[in-house]
Design a protein around this motif. Sequence first.
Motif, PDB file in Angstrom:
ATOM      1  N   ILE A 225       0.742  -1.121   0.028  1.00 21.67           N
ATOM      2  CA  ILE A 225      -0.048  -0.105  -0.054  1.00 21.67           C
ATOM      3  C   ILE A 225       0.747   1.149   0.150  1.00 21.67           C
ATOM      4  CG2 ILE A 225      -1.657   1.400   1.415  1.00 21.67           C
ATOM      5  CD1 ILE A 225      -2.924  -1.341   2.335  1.00 21.67           C
ATOM      6  N   LYS A 226       1.859   1.291   0.873  1.00 22.15           N
ATOM      7  CA  LYS A 226       2.978   2.685   0.910  1.00 22.15           C
ATOM      8  C   LYS A 226       3.421   2.877  -0.550  1.00 22.15           C
ATOM      9  CE  LYS A 226       4.673   1.532   5.574  1.00 22.15           C
ATOM     10  NZ  LYS A 226       5.653   1.102   6.429  1.00 22.15           N
ATOM     11  N   LYS A 227       3.779   1.844  -1.330  1.00 27.03           N
ATOM     12  CA  LYS A 227       4.229   1.819  -2.640  1.00 27.03           C
ATOM     13  C   LYS A 227       3.282   2.406  -3.585  1.00 27.03           C
ATOM     14  CE  LYS A 227       7.954  -0.850  -1.295  1.00 27.03           C
ATOM     15  NZ  LYS A 227       8.660  -2.406  -1.326  1.00 27.03           N
ATOM     16  N   SER A 228       1.884   2.119  -3.601  1.00 25.43           N
ATOM     17  CA  SER A 228       0.879   2.215  -4.329  1.00 25.43           C
ATOM     18  C   SER A 228       0.381   3.761  -4.453  1.00 25.43           C
ATOM     19  CB  SER A 228      -0.347   1.328  -3.981  1.00 25.43           C
ATOM     20  OG  SER A 228      -1.223   1.482  -4.965  1.00 25.43           O
ATOM     21  N   SER A 229      -0.166   4.155  -5.740  1.00 26.28           N
ATOM     22  CA  SER A 229      -0.740   5.470  -5.909  1.00 26.28           C
ATOM     23  C   SER A 229      -2.316   5.057  -5.848  1.00 26.28           C
ATOM     24  CB  SER A 229      -0.333   5.869  -7.440  1.00 26.28           C
ATOM     25  OG  SER A 229      -1.061   4.962  -8.136  1.00 26.28           O
ATOM     26  N   THR A 230      -2.680   4.181  -5.710  1.00 24.73           N
ATOM     27  CA  THR A 230      -4.070   3.952  -5.380  1.00 24.73           C
ATOM     28  C   THR A 230      -4.722   3.165  -4.152  1.00 24.73           C
ATOM     29  OG1 THR A 230      -4.155   1.830  -6.695  1.00 24.73           O
ATOM     30  CG2 THR A 230      -4.664   3.735  -7.932  1.00 24.73           C
ATOM     31  N   GLY A 231      -3.898   2.283  -3.666  1.00 25.14           N
ATOM     32  CA  GLY A 231      -4.226   1.847  -2.164  1.00 25.14           C
ATOM     33  C   GLY A 231      -5.540   0.850  -2.199  1.00 25.14           C
ATOM     34  N   ILE A 232      -5.754   0.132  -3.361  1.00 24.63           N
ATOM     35  CA  ILE A 232      -7.059  -0.523  -3.428  1.00 24.63           C
ATOM     36  C   ILE A 232      -6.908  -1.879  -2.722  1.00 24.63           C
ATOM     37  CG2 ILE A 232      -8.961  -1.492  -4.556  1.00 24.63           C
ATOM     38  CD1 ILE A 232      -9.074   1.570  -4.267  1.00 24.63           C
TER      39      ILE A 232
ATOM     40  N   ILE B  53     -12.158   8.662  -2.568  1.00 32.96           N
ATOM     41  CA  ILE B  53     -10.898   8.471  -2.521  1.00 32.96           C
ATOM     42  C   ILE B  53      -9.963   9.384  -2.396  1.00 32.96           C
ATOM     43  CG2 ILE B  53      -8.852   6.945  -3.727  1.00 32.96           C
ATOM     44  CD1 ILE B  53     -10.531   4.462  -3.745  1.00 32.96           C
ATOM     45  N   ASN B  54     -10.019  10.225  -3.531  1.00 34.16           N
ATOM     46  CA  ASN B  54      -9.396  11.317  -3.531  1.00 34.16           C
ATOM     47  C   ASN B  54      -9.650  12.503  -2.581  1.00 34.16           C
ATOM     48  OD1 ASN B  54      -7.997  10.899  -5.889  1.00 34.16           O
ATOM     49  ND2 ASN B  54      -9.523  11.638  -7.381  1.00 34.16           N
ATOM     50  N   GLU B  55     -10.494  12.423  -2.093  1.00 38.71           N
ATOM     51  CA  GLU B  55     -10.921  13.320  -0.782  1.00 38.71           C
ATOM     52  C   GLU B  55     -10.370  12.656   0.436  1.00 38.71           C
ATOM     53  OE1 GLU B  55     -12.632  16.234   1.148  1.00 38.71           O
ATOM     54  OE2 GLU B  55     -12.779  16.352  -0.815  1.00 38.71           O
ATOM     55  N   LEU B  56     -10.283  11.354   0.655  1.00 39.42           N
ATOM     56  CA  LEU B  56      -9.829  10.690   1.915  1.00 39.42           C
ATOM     57  C   LEU B  56      -8.329  10.983   1.589  1.00 39.42           C
ATOM     58  CD1 LEU B  56     -12.032   7.508   2.082  1.00 39.42           C
ATOM     59  CD2 LEU B  56     -11.850   9.442   3.734  1.00 39.42           C
ATOM     60  N   LYS B  57      -7.595  10.799   0.519  1.00 39.31           N
ATOM     61  CA  LYS B  57      -6.241  10.890   0.478  1.00 39.31           C
ATOM     62  C   LYS B  57      -5.675  12.301   1.194  1.00 39.31           C
ATOM     63  CE  LYS B  57      -4.988   8.020  -3.442  1.00 39.31           C
ATOM     64  NZ  LYS B  57      -4.581   8.065  -4.792  1.00 39.31           N
ATOM     65  N   LYS B  58      -6.592  13.305   1.119  1.00 35.28           N
ATOM     66  CA  LYS B  58      -6.180  14.810   1.729  1.00 35.28           C
ATOM     67  C   LYS B  58      -6.218  14.497   3.276  1.00 35.28           C
ATOM     68  CE  LYS B  58      -8.760  17.143  -1.893  1.00 35.28           C
ATOM     69  NZ  LYS B  58     -10.166  17.782  -2.231  1.00 35.28           N
ATOM     70  N   HIS B  59      -6.704  13.368   3.710  1.00 39.02           N
ATOM     71  CA  HIS B  59      -6.617  13.297   5.230  1.00 39.02           C
ATOM     72  C   HIS B  59      -5.626  11.880   5.500  1.00 39.02           C
ATOM     73  CE1 HIS B  59     -10.343  15.721   6.099  1.00 39.02           C
ATOM     74  NE2 HIS B  59     -10.596  15.235   4.696  1.00 39.02           N
TER      75      HIS B  59
ATOM     76  N   SER C 296     -10.907  -2.702 -12.125  1.00 37.94           N
ATOM     77  CA  SER C 296      -9.821  -2.133 -13.081  1.00 37.94           C
ATOM     78  C   SER C 296     -10.221  -0.745 -13.466  1.00 37.94           C
ATOM     79  CB  SER C 296      -9.627  -3.064 -14.209  1.00 37.94           C
ATOM     80  OG  SER C 296      -8.840  -2.622 -15.208  1.00 37.94           O
ATOM     81  N   ASN C 297     -11.673  -0.788 -13.812  1.00 35.16           N
ATOM     82  CA  ASN C 297     -11.968   0.711 -14.084  1.00 35.16           C
ATOM     83  C   ASN C 297     -11.960   1.736 -13.123  1.00 35.16           C
ATOM     84  OD1 ASN C 297     -12.688  -0.453 -16.614  1.00 35.16           O
ATOM     85  ND2 ASN C 297     -14.841  -0.668 -16.122  1.00 35.16           N
ATOM     86  N   PHE C 298     -12.241   1.313 -11.869  1.00 39.84           N
ATOM     87  CA  PHE C 298     -12.387   2.197 -10.719  1.00 39.84           C
ATOM     88  C   PHE C 298     -10.746   2.758 -10.560  1.00 39.84           C
ATOM     89  CE2 PHE C 298     -12.362   3.181  -6.235  1.00 39.84           C
ATOM     90  CZ  PHE C 298     -13.523   3.882  -5.820  1.00 39.84           C
ATOM     91  N   ILE C 299      -9.750   1.612 -10.748  1.00 34.51           N
ATOM     92  CA  ILE C 299      -8.366   2.092 -10.437  1.00 34.51           C
ATOM     93  C   ILE C 299      -7.846   2.968 -11.546  1.00 34.51           C
ATOM     94  CG2 ILE C 299      -6.095   1.306 -10.583  1.00 34.51           C
ATOM     95  CD1 ILE C 299      -7.238  -1.293  -8.914  1.00 34.51           C
ATOM     96  N   ARG C 300      -8.418   2.808 -12.721  1.00 31.54           N
ATOM     97  CA  ARG C 300      -8.231   3.753 -13.951  1.00 31.54           C
ATOM     98  C   ARG C 300      -8.510   4.941 -13.668  1.00 31.54           C
ATOM     99  NH1 ARG C 300     -10.547   0.862 -17.910  1.00 31.54           N
ATOM    100  NH2 ARG C 300      -9.194  -0.681 -17.568  1.00 31.54           N
ATOM    101  N   GLN C 301      -9.748   5.073 -13.137  1.00 30.67           N
ATOM    102  CA  GLN C 301     -10.213   6.554 -12.915  1.00 30.67           C
ATOM    103  C   GLN C 301      -9.493   7.258 -11.777  1.00 30.67           C
ATOM    104  OE1 GLN C 301     -14.879   6.640 -12.533  1.00 30.67           O
ATOM    105  NE2 GLN C 301     -14.720   4.878 -12.941  1.00 30.67           N
TER     106      GLN C 301
END
Length: 263
Positions: A44-51, A225-231, A253-258
């Motif tokens: 997760i630490k190395k990921s840009s999406t963390g799913i 997710i973008n909102e939660l990343k701010k926290h 896959s679609n979710f991660i792409r978005q």
Amino acid sequence: MNILDKIVADKLLEVELKKKVVPVSQLENSALFKREVLSLSEKIKKSSTGIIAEFKRRSPSKSIINQDLNIQEVARGYEKAGVCGMSVLTDGKYFGGSLDDLLIARAAVNIPILRKEFIIDEYQILEAKSYGADAILLIASVLSKDELKNFANFAKNLGLDVLLEIHNEAELEKSVNVAADLMGVNNRNLKTFEVSIENSKKLAQKIPANFVKVSESGISNPAVINELKKHDFKGFLIGENFMRTSQPGESASNFIRQIQNSN
């Protein structure tokens, strides 16, 4: 008695019976017991999406979610989608899962797997390791401070990652000194089953920096997710959003792409 109390009461009976049927020595002699674990927290630490994508057939709050899917196909779909890890429900009575699901997922993919279970005994942690899990879940609302510490230490000694789940400030306070890798804020109230993302935001700044922050439940679109990343949340556990579709892997896959496109 609320649903959580019922689940725990049933789990205590289930574990006592399992101990008589499958002794600890048998678990420790499992072919998977000595395998090298994959770290969910590091991934997760190395990921840009963390799913963390979940496999869940049903739940007490939503009844049947999807009974038709093959876990092997779903696991491979999730891996192909690029998720950080997979969460597998192993509770039978309330969620329709099993340890066999864990075993099949482990055989199908090479990503970290979290055993999602109501852990109330060290025996279940040995089970998780012997069936191929890389991480376990500890739920603060069903365990004492000492149990949280002891179970986390026990899991860490086996090489497993620990995701410690909280719902409120009181649970956070009794969890801060536990040797867990990840702290998850469950946005679902396990007593009423109401869901609010505000719960993650409210508790975010109070979680010590040594934990990888994970938000769980009620995440249905990339904007959240973008909102939660701010926290400072790095991990996001998503189940029903993918499992309600006929192709969870494609949905993930679609979710991660978005998410990637919005960064």
